[in-house]
Motif scaffolding. Structure first.
Motif, PDB file in Angstrom:
ATOM      1  N   ASP A  85       0.826  -1.211   0.000  1.00  0.00           N
ATOM      2  CA  ASP A  85       0.000   0.000   0.000  1.00  0.00           C
ATOM      3  C   ASP A  85       0.860   1.261   0.000  1.00  0.00           C
ATOM      4  O   ASP A  85       0.669   2.164  -0.821  1.00  0.00           O
ATOM      5  N   VAL A  86       1.822   1.323   0.926  1.00  0.00           N
ATOM      6  CA  VAL A  86       2.580   2.554   1.122  1.00  0.00           C
ATOM      7  C   VAL A  86       3.446   2.878  -0.093  1.00  0.00           C
ATOM      8  O   VAL A  86       3.710   4.048  -0.384  1.00  0.00           O
ATOM      9  N   SER A  87       3.892   1.871  -0.825  1.00  0.00           N
ATOM     10  CA  SER A  87       4.747   2.109  -1.988  1.00  0.00           C
ATOM     11  C   SER A  87       3.958   2.331  -3.272  1.00  0.00           C
ATOM     12  O   SER A  87       4.547   2.517  -4.340  1.00  0.00           O
ATOM     13  N   ARG A  88       2.632   2.322  -3.190  1.00  0.00           N
ATOM     14  CA  ARG A  88       1.810   2.544  -4.383  1.00  0.00           C
ATOM     15  C   ARG A  88       1.821   4.023  -4.759  1.00  0.00           C
ATOM     16  O   ARG A  88       1.599   4.885  -3.904  1.00  0.00           O
ATOM     17  N   PRO A  89       2.088   4.369  -6.018  1.00  0.00           N
ATOM     18  CA  PRO A  89       2.037   5.784  -6.415  1.00  0.00           C
ATOM     19  C   PRO A  89       0.683   6.397  -6.081  1.00  0.00           C
ATOM     20  O   PRO A  89      -0.366   5.775  -6.279  1.00  0.00           O
ATOM     21  N   GLY A  90       0.704   7.567  -5.509  1.00  0.00           N
ATOM     22  CA  GLY A  90      -0.522   8.251  -5.131  1.00  0.00           C
ATOM     23  C   GLY A  90      -0.968   8.007  -3.713  1.00  0.00           C
ATOM     24  O   GLY A  90      -1.891   8.666  -3.225  1.00  0.00           O
ATOM     25  N   PHE A  91      -0.318   7.077  -2.994  1.00  0.00           N
ATOM     26  CA  PHE A  91      -0.696   6.799  -1.610  1.00  0.00           C
ATOM     27  C   PHE A  91      -0.430   8.034  -0.740  1.00  0.00           C
ATOM     28  O   PHE A  91       0.628   8.636  -0.801  1.00  0.00           O
ATOM     29  N   ARG A  92      -1.397   8.401   0.054  1.00  0.00           N
ATOM     30  CA  ARG A  92      -1.210   9.469   1.025  1.00  0.00           C
ATOM     31  C   ARG A  92      -1.810   9.030   2.351  1.00  0.00           C
ATOM     32  O   ARG A  92      -2.932   8.532   2.402  1.00  0.00           O
ATOM     33  N   ALA A  93      -1.042   9.207   3.413  1.00  0.00           N
ATOM     34  CA  ALA A  93      -1.522   8.837   4.745  1.00  0.00           C
ATOM     35  C   ALA A  93      -2.024  10.085   5.454  1.00  0.00           C
ATOM     36  O   ALA A  93      -1.352  11.118   5.470  1.00  0.00           O
ATOM     37  N   ASP A  94      -3.204   9.982   6.041  1.00  0.00           N
ATOM     38  CA  ASP A  94      -3.770  11.133   6.737  1.00  0.00           C
ATOM     39  C   ASP A  94      -2.874  11.598   7.888  1.00  0.00           C
ATOM     40  O   ASP A  94      -2.777  12.789   8.174  1.00  0.00           O
ATOM     41  N   ALA A  95      -2.215  10.625   8.527  1.00  0.00           N
ATOM     42  CA  ALA A  95      -1.375  10.968   9.679  1.00  0.00           C
ATOM     43  C   ALA A  95       0.096  11.098   9.294  1.00  0.00           C
ATOM     44  O   ALA A  95       0.966  11.129  10.165  1.00  0.00           O
ATOM     45  N   GLY A  96       0.381  11.197   8.014  1.00  0.00           N
ATOM     46  CA  GLY A  96       1.758  11.289   7.571  1.00  0.00           C
ATOM     47  C   GLY A  96       2.392  12.636   7.894  1.00  0.00           C
ATOM     48  O   GLY A  96       1.707  13.663   7.988  1.00  0.00           O
ATOM     49  N   LEU A  97       3.702  12.635   8.061  1.00  0.00           N
ATOM     50  CA  LEU A  97       4.465  13.842   8.355  1.00  0.00           C
ATOM     51  C   LEU A  97       5.484  14.088   7.250  1.00  0.00           C
ATOM     52  O   LEU A  97       5.900  13.157   6.551  1.00  0.00           O
ATOM     53  N   LYS A  98       5.893  15.329   7.090  1.00  0.00           N
ATOM     54  CA  LYS A  98       7.003  15.609   6.189  1.00  0.00           C
ATOM     55  C   LYS A  98       8.260  14.940   6.739  1.00  0.00           C
ATOM     56  O   LYS A  98       8.527  14.987   7.940  1.00  0.00           O
ATOM     57  N   ALA A  99       9.022  14.315   5.849  1.00  0.00           N
ATOM     58  CA  ALA A  99      10.203  13.571   6.281  1.00  0.00           C
ATOM     59  C   ALA A  99      11.470  14.231   5.760  1.00  0.00           C
ATOM     60  O   ALA A  99      11.499  14.768   4.648  1.00  0.00           O
ATOM     61  N   VAL A 100      12.510  14.170   6.581  1.00  0.00           N
ATOM     62  CA  VAL A 100      13.829  14.684   6.224  1.00  0.00           C
ATOM     63  C   VAL A 100      14.694  13.490   5.814  1.00  0.00           C
ATOM     64  O   VAL A 100      14.965  12.601   6.624  1.00  0.00           O
ATOM     65  N   VAL A 101      15.097  13.462   4.541  1.00  0.00           N
ATOM     66  CA  VAL A 101      15.914  12.365   4.008  1.00  0.00           C
ATOM     67  C   VAL A 101      17.059  12.951   3.195  1.00  0.00           C
ATOM     68  O   VAL A 101      16.795  13.677   2.233  1.00  0.00           O
ATOM     69  N   PRO A 102      18.325  12.661   3.536  1.00  0.00           N
ATOM     70  CA  PRO A 102      18.770  11.828   4.651  1.00  0.00           C
ATOM     71  C   PRO A 102      18.419  12.453   6.008  1.00  0.00           C
ATOM     72  O   PRO A 102      18.443  13.668   6.167  1.00  0.00           O
ATOM     73  N   GLY A 103      18.124  11.570   6.943  1.00  0.00           N
ATOM     74  CA  GLY A 103      17.767  12.020   8.278  1.00  0.00           C
ATOM     75  C   GLY A 103      17.251  10.856   9.095  1.00  0.00           C
ATOM     76  O   GLY A 103      17.218   9.711   8.648  1.00  0.00           O
ATOM     77  N   THR A 104      16.837  11.162  10.307  1.00  0.00           N
ATOM     78  CA  THR A 104      16.343  10.131  11.213  1.00  0.00           C
ATOM     79  C   THR A 104      14.876  10.393  11.541  1.00  0.00           C
ATOM     80  O   THR A 104      14.324  11.448  11.233  1.00  0.00           O
ATOM     81  N   VAL A 105      14.271   9.404  12.188  1.00  0.00           N
ATOM     82  CA  VAL A 105      12.889   9.555  12.642  1.00  0.00           C
ATOM     83  C   VAL A 105      12.769  10.772  13.551  1.00  0.00           C
ATOM     84  O   VAL A 105      11.884  11.617  13.383  1.00  0.00           O
ATOM     85  N   LEU A 106      13.685  10.893  14.521  1.00  0.00           N
ATOM     86  CA  LEU A 106      13.608  12.012  15.455  1.00  0.00           C
ATOM     87  C   LEU A 106      13.866  13.341  14.750  1.00  0.00           C
ATOM     88  O   LEU A 106      13.242  14.355  15.085  1.00  0.00           O
ATOM     89  N   ASN A 107      14.772  13.375  13.766  1.00  0.00           N
ATOM     90  CA  ASN A 107      14.960  14.597  12.973  1.00  0.00           C
ATOM     91  C   ASN A 107      13.628  15.076  12.431  1.00  0.00           C
ATOM     92  O   ASN A 107      13.277  16.267  12.529  1.00  0.00           O
ATOM     93  N   SER A 108      12.878  14.156  11.822  1.00  0.00           N
ATOM     94  CA  SER A 108      11.614  14.528  11.191  1.00  0.00           C
ATOM     95  C   SER A 108      10.564  14.907  12.221  1.00  0.00           C
ATOM     96  O   SER A 108       9.777  15.837  12.009  1.00  0.00           O
ATOM     97  N   LEU A 109      10.525  14.194  13.343  1.00  0.00           N
ATOM     98  CA  LEU A 109       9.544  14.528  14.384  1.00  0.00           C
ATOM     99  C   LEU A 109       9.808  15.910  14.967  1.00  0.00           C
ATOM    100  O   LEU A 109       8.870  16.682  15.205  1.00  0.00           O
ATOM    101  N   VAL A 110      11.071  16.248  15.172  1.00  0.00           N
ATOM    102  CA  VAL A 110      11.409  17.584  15.657  1.00  0.00           C
ATOM    103  C   VAL A 110      11.096  18.631  14.595  1.00  0.00           C
ATOM    104  O   VAL A 110      10.547  19.707  14.883  1.00  0.00           O
ATOM    105  N   TYR A 111      11.416  18.342  13.344  1.00  0.00           N
ATOM    106  CA  TYR A 111      11.159  19.274  12.240  1.00  0.00           C
ATOM    107  C   TYR A 111       9.672  19.582  12.119  1.00  0.00           C
ATOM    108  O   TYR A 111       9.268  20.719  11.821  1.00  0.00           O
ATOM    109  N   ASN A 112       8.820  18.594  12.380  1.00  0.00           N
ATOM    110  CA  ASN A 112       7.372  18.784  12.309  1.00  0.00           C
ATOM    111  C   ASN A 112       6.767  19.344  13.595  1.00  0.00           C
ATOM    112  O   ASN A 112       5.545  19.510  13.684  1.00  0.00           O
ATOM    113  N   GLY A 113       7.593  19.614  14.585  1.00  0.00           N
ATOM    114  CA  GLY A 113       7.091  20.204  15.822  1.00  0.00           C
ATOM    115  C   GLY A 113       6.447  19.225  16.773  1.00  0.00           C
ATOM    116  O   GLY A 113       5.821  19.637  17.761  1.00  0.00           O
ATOM    117  N   VAL A 114       6.598  17.918  16.520  1.00  0.00           N
ATOM    118  CA  VAL A 114       6.024  16.917  17.419  1.00  0.00           C
ATOM    119  C   VAL A 114       6.752  16.935  18.763  1.00  0.00           C
ATOM    120  O   VAL A 114       6.123  16.812  19.823  1.00  0.00           O
TER     121      VAL A 114
END
Length: 615
Positions: A85-114
């Protein structure tokens, strides 16, 4: 002692290059803890971007933070939603966050203000529970999908498509357009995946990577060690974190957060690249030079390259090697069975062009020019170029011995002894790196007169670009491989050795890399053996088991003492040894007021809030 002698004494020891992570914007102020510095102008034109070995590569960096061309999203793993599902073109998750790549999970969580900025005040302190620790919430809490979409350029038409990962931490499953294409494990392994049969040559493609944290997150019950300074020897938690093949300081060390990074740096921490080949790919080309010493008038080059047949049919063709500056144009016929990989070699006994008369040499900074040759390898069939691999290499010879009064190790380049002005290199604790930062840090390192970097074993393998710049600047590098006396040995020894082997293949063309060390503060009886890998895959550099044996010795105060103790070989009660080769040497010192303002609130700066300052 006059100023000149004092400067030489200070710079003769390795400096302890502390990494104090601080600031709302993740600014890490690295402090050289020795006081005296020398400056040196850098007039050479330095590379401002990495040297890419494949000319047609697409680099899938995120638009967020890195300014790349791709939108990345991060989605927590949930039941009922898988890679198809997640790798299908056009997939969007309602609870998805902007991701920092290269980066880590915590990088992205901090970047999104979580979560708040960990480098500020007590935000990262485990007992404050502002950022959940993996030991308390479980690995699933920091297990996320990273996904993006890409389109192939016309250069990919009719070719095979290879997906390359330069580094994930710690385990990953990789999906493209609804199909799983492979898996990875270990922080320092690259991954190569032939995705030809699953990509769309026109229109959108979906890429999804499920990244899981380390197998053993470790605990915080610190082992007993003598403590001489505030926070000293809180290294590696309970030691169990060493069972992973990863960045050991992620669990905590006394020069950074003693309670570590909350997600243990889970994520895609290095670049992802797509490139096109025909049926056959060239990979990991290596030029091994043997220089005549001491006359320096002749060098013999040996070239090797992996030739990989990705197709289900036998292939035949010609591998050609061209080094324009040296007038080298040689070739060799090769035949490959379906799916076969061969190592093709060119040796000077067969190809006299590989014997260079009066070669241009690579020297450390201030000893001569840093000359780099460029070699292009091609695989050709019927006059058609099927793949190209371009590498830079140098002619230089490096050696070391203990023929000194106190048996300290002495290094030689091209037969000449080199006086080491050294430093430890500690990575940014949350792996928030960029080419801009790397360029600035290494240029400053060169201007400080530092000509030798120790890659401490609790850190990482820095980027190819880092080594490109060290090659251009003439900075020598010693590489340690993720074992420490403060942590237990890797549980999966074959995984550890595979990570070591891949790292050697990645770095061995860089003349700046001069030495291999298995571990920090261990000896040959207490390591996972790798000497056979060093000899087989490289053979041009020395190796030793630990960082404080075989002519390298410890003795740093790590705290403030009478300043003259830093310049006397026996004055300190700690037994400091400033003579010879010392891997860690220095003292704490205060950051600037501007840095302090990036680290904590004004009210905590003065009067001193001891809890915040100590943390």
């Amino acid at each position: 002692m006059d100023t000149s002698s004092l400067m030489s004494s200070v710079l003769g020891s390795f400096r302890y290059f502390f990494s104090l992570q601080m600031g709302r914007r993740g600014i890490a102020v690295r402090m050289i803890l020795c006081g005296a510095l020398c400056t040196a102008a850098t007039n050479a034109e330095l590379s401002r971007e990495p040297f890419y070995h494949k000319s047609n590569a697409l680099i899938l960096r995120s638009r967020d933070v890195h300014g790349g061309g791709y939108e990345w999203q991060m989605v927590r793993q949930v039941e009922g939603v898988g890679g198809a599902d997640v790798s299908r073109p056009g997939f969007r998750a309602d609870a998805g966050l902007k991701a920092v790549v290269p980066g880590t999970v915590l990088n992205s969580l901090v970047y999104n203000g979580v979560y708040p900025e960990p480098y500020y005040g007590l935000n990262n302190a485990r007992e404050k529970k502002l950022i959940p620790d993996i030991t308390e919430v479980g690995s699933a809490f920091y297990t996320y999908w990273f996904r993006t979409e890409f389109e192939l350029t016309p250069a990919f038409a009719g070719k095979r498509v290879i997906l390359r990962f330069d580094g994930i931490n710690y385990r990953a499953q990789i999906w493209v357009n609804g199909r799983e294409v492979g898996a990875m494990a270990g922080m320092f392994n690259r991954g190569f995946f032939d995705v030809t049969d699953v990509v769309h040559y026109q229109g959108a493609n979906g890429l999804a990577v499920l990244v899981r944290p380390v197998d053993v997150p470790g605990g915080f019950s610190h082992k007993f060690k003598e403590v001489r300074a505030v926070g000293e020897n809180k290294n590696g938690g309970d030691g169990q974190f060493g069972k992973n093949v990863t960045m050991l300081m992620s669990i905590g060390w006394d020069f950074t957060f003693s309670d570590g990074i909350r997600d243990r740096n889970t994520g895609i921490w290095k670049d992802i690249t797509l490139f096109a080949v025909d049926a056959v790919e060239l990979r990991d080309a290596f030029v091994k030079s043997e220089l005549s010493v001491p006359d320096l008038t002749l060098s013999r080059q040996r070239i090797s390259v992996e030739v990989i047949n990705h197709s289900p049919m036998a292939q035949a063709g010609t591998v050609k090697a061209v080094i324009p500056e040296a007038g080298v144009r040689i070739e060799k016929r090769v035949e490959l069975a379906a799916g076969e990989t061969k190592t093709v070699t060119f040796v000077p006994e067969e190809y006299l062009e590989l014997v260079f008369q009066n070669p241009k040499l690579w020297w450390p900074m201030n000893k001569g020019p840093q000359h780099l040759y460029r070699m292009t390898l091609t695989f050709e069939q019927g006059g058609k170029v099927c793949d190209t691999e371009t590498v830079r290499f140098a002619v230089r010879q490096v050696s070391s011995d203990q023929n000194t009064p106190d048996r300290s190790r002495q290094f030689y380049v091209n037969g000449k002894p080199i006086f080491l002005h050294g430093t430890n290199w500690i990575p940014e604790a949350m792996l928030r790196n960029s080419e801009t930062r790397t360029y600035a840090e290494l240029r400053n390192t060169r201007q400080a007169g530092i000509n030798f970097i120790r890659f401490w074993a609790g850190g990482i393998v820095e980027s190819d670009y880092f080594f490109d710049l060290c090659d251009e600047l003439g900075i020598l590098v010693s590489m340690e491989f993720w074992q420490s006396g403060d942590t237990v040995l890797p549980a999966d020894r074959e995984l550890y050795r595979a990570n070591v082997a891949d790292t050697i293949k990645l770095l061995r063309n860089h003349p700046s890399l001069v030495y291999y060390i298995s571990a920090n503060e261990r000896d040959a009886r207490g390591i996972v053996p790798i000497k056979d890998l060093v000899d087989t895959l490289d053979g041009t550099r020395g190796w030793q088991a630990g960082s404080e044996i075989d002519g390298i010795h410890d003795g740093s105060p790590y705290k403030y003492v009478n300043p003259m103790f830093y310049y006397d070989d026996s004055a300190s009660s700690r037994g400091s040894r400033i003579n010879g080769l010392c891997p860690e040497y220095g003292t704490p010192c205060l950051p600037t007021l501007d840095s302090l303002k990036e680290m904590m609130d004004q009210k905590d700066i003065w009067p001193v809030n001891k809890d915040v300052w100590d943390y």
